[in-house]
Design an enzyme around this catalytic site. Structure first.
Site, PDB file in Angstrom:
ATOM      1  N   ARG A  50     -74.241  25.789-125.097  1.00 54.36           N
ATOM      2  CA  ARG A  50     -75.461  25.937-124.315  1.00 54.36           C
ATOM      3  C   ARG A  50     -75.111  25.728-122.850  1.00 54.36           C
ATOM      4  O   ARG A  50     -74.000  25.333-122.510  1.00 54.36           O
ATOM      5  CB  ARG A  50     -76.551  24.947-124.773  1.00 54.36           C
ATOM      6  CG  ARG A  50     -76.012  23.568-125.058  1.00 54.36           C
ATOM      7  CD  ARG A  50     -76.874  22.457-124.557  1.00 54.36           C
ATOM      8  NE  ARG A  50     -77.121  22.521-123.141  1.00 54.36           N
ATOM      9  CZ  ARG A  50     -76.270  22.098-122.219  1.00 54.36           C
ATOM     10  NH1 ARG A  50     -75.089  21.630-122.555  1.00 54.36           N
ATOM     11  NH2 ARG A  50     -76.596  22.179-120.941  1.00 54.36           N
ATOM     12  N   GLY A  51     -76.085  26.015-121.989  1.00 56.76           N
ATOM     13  CA  GLY A  51     -75.842  26.069-120.558  1.00 56.76           C
ATOM     14  C   GLY A  51     -75.609  27.508-120.178  1.00 56.76           C
ATOM     15  O   GLY A  51     -74.781  28.201-120.772  1.00 56.76           O
ATOM     16  N   ARG A 110     -80.312  34.495-126.955  1.00 61.10           N
ATOM     17  CA  ARG A 110     -81.190  33.652-126.140  1.00 61.10           C
ATOM     18  C   ARG A 110     -81.829  34.531-125.076  1.00 61.10           C
ATOM     19  O   ARG A 110     -81.134  35.335-124.452  1.00 61.10           O
ATOM     20  CB  ARG A 110     -80.416  32.512-125.446  1.00 61.10           C
ATOM     21  CG  ARG A 110     -79.708  31.499-126.343  1.00 61.10           C
ATOM     22  CD  ARG A 110     -80.648  30.519-127.027  1.00 61.10           C
ATOM     23  NE  ARG A 110     -81.457  29.716-126.137  1.00 61.10           N
ATOM     24  CZ  ARG A 110     -81.074  28.572-125.573  1.00 61.10           C
ATOM     25  NH1 ARG A 110     -79.848  28.102-125.751  1.00 61.10           N
ATOM     26  NH2 ARG A 110     -81.909  27.872-124.821  1.00 61.10           N
ATOM     27  N   ASP A 157     -81.332  28.379-115.085  1.00 59.16           N
ATOM     28  CA  ASP A 157     -81.031  29.412-116.075  1.00 59.16           C
ATOM     29  C   ASP A 157     -81.380  30.807-115.573  1.00 59.16           C
ATOM     30  O   ASP A 157     -80.828  31.783-116.057  1.00 59.16           O
ATOM     31  CB  ASP A 157     -81.783  29.121-117.377  1.00 59.16           C
ATOM     32  CG  ASP A 157     -81.177  27.950-118.123  1.00 59.16           C
ATOM     33  OD1 ASP A 157     -80.344  28.188-119.009  1.00 59.16           O
ATOM     34  OD2 ASP A 157     -81.507  26.793-117.808  1.00 59.16           O
TER      35      ASP A 157
END
Length: 337
Positions: free
Chosen positions: A52-53, A86, A228
């Site tokens: 993630r990130g 995502r 993000d």
């Protein structure tokens, strides 16, 4: 400043014929590595938050394309699968578009591997530049608060917001770091604190709900967060809870800094209202480590990002430099579009 100080973690590693990812769901109790040998493995790792990130997701997706090419998978289908993993982080789409551009020019598996490695190397270099730019804004001896995890676990290494913190500590500008716990996945408690302690950075964990009280105490001079997706007017999507930190910071006279690579800037998105906010399963709020903590029959609303208006951002830091008080004209001057 020693660029290598307080920097020992690399969570995305290519091993010649497979991708190894440090499973962030298991930290800090266990350091478990996932071996990804095809695009489907990478997609599941992204979807399930093992990796993630925003930058790390993009890097992993690029390696997913390499694995698909090496395995003879249909590349359009593999890239479509990775793209759908995502929806909010623009780095995922950017990395896949970059890989597709190489593919359209006739790149073979070796050339795609070189491109994925370049994406990863460029991210690390960008993080080091952002660290220097952001740290230079901070008065020596300051206290800094951060939210979620924006360090080596979320990037190729060093980190975005946590890169600024690493650089600031190395330069003697940051005396104390406060990390919010970041419900419901506790990225701040599990991941950021793990990185900070691992690299010898003075840090204290605070409950998310203690942030305003902490700012009122005078212990914090800057809030430093990642992103993000950053819209053309400077509105910024980041982990849920960021917006309320920006509001509290403005009220208490605390400066607010967003740190992200230029790949996170999406000049095709006019403002924050046009950013898709990912909603995840209610069970993530209703349980803790697989154990139900809320009465049966209860429901929950679980957005995992929010949007901080540009008007609440004092400094936007990318590898291209610092934009103070970002707006549409300043963004366009730096990023075009």
């Amino acid at each position: 400043m020693n660029a290598n100080a307080h920097d020992s973690i690399r969570a995305v590693q290519w091993h010649g014929d497979y991708l190894s990812l440090l499973d962030q769901r298991k930290l800090p109790a266990q350091s478990v590595w996932i071996e990804c040998r095809n695009a489907s493995d990478v997609t599941m790792a992204i979807k399930d938050l093992a990796v993630r990130g925003a930058p790390a997701i993009g890097i992993a997706a690029a390696w997913g394309v390499v694995l698909a090419a090496r395995g003879g998978e249909p590349l359009p289908a593999a890239m479509a699968m990775l793209r759908a993993a995502r929806p909010t982080a623009v780095n995922l789409m950017w990395a896949l578009d970059r890989m597709k551009s190489r593919l359209d020019l006739g790149a073979n598996a070796a050339a795609l591997q070189a491109e994925a490695q370049a994406i990863q190397d460029e991210d690390l270099a960008a993080n080091r530049r952002m660290g220097e730019f952001g740290a230079a804004l901070i008065t020596p001896g300051s206290g800094v608060m951060t939210h979620c995890n924006t360090g080596s676990l979320a990037t190729a290494g060093f980190g975005t917001a946590l890169g600024v913190i690493r650089a600031g500590v190395s330069a003697g500008r940051i005396a104390q770091v406060f990390a919010g716990e970041t419900r419901p996945w506790l990225q701040g408690a599990r991941l950021t604190m793990w990185e900070l302690v691992n690299d010898g950075i003075p840090a204290r964990l605070v409950a998310d709900s203690a942030a305003s009280h902490l700012m009122k105490s005078g212990a914090v001079q800057w809030v430093v967060v990642g992103a993000d997706r950053i819209a053309a007017n400077g509105d910024t999507a980041n982990k849920i809870g960021t917006y309320q930190l920006a509001i509290a910071a403005r009220h208490h006279g605390v400066k607010f800094m967003v740190v992200a690579p230029s790949t996170t800037v999406d000049m095709a998105t006019a403002d924050g209202d046009d950013i898709e906010i990912e909603l995840r399963e209610a069970t993530e709020l209703l349980s803790m480590s697989g154990t139900r903590t809320v009465v049966e029959g209860a429901d929950a609303w679980n957005p995992v990002f929010d949007v901080t208006p540009a008007a609440l951002i004092d400094a936007l830091v990318t590898e291209r430099g610092v934009i103070e008080h970002p707006d549409q004209a300043k963004m366009q001057a730096v990023f075009g579009g």
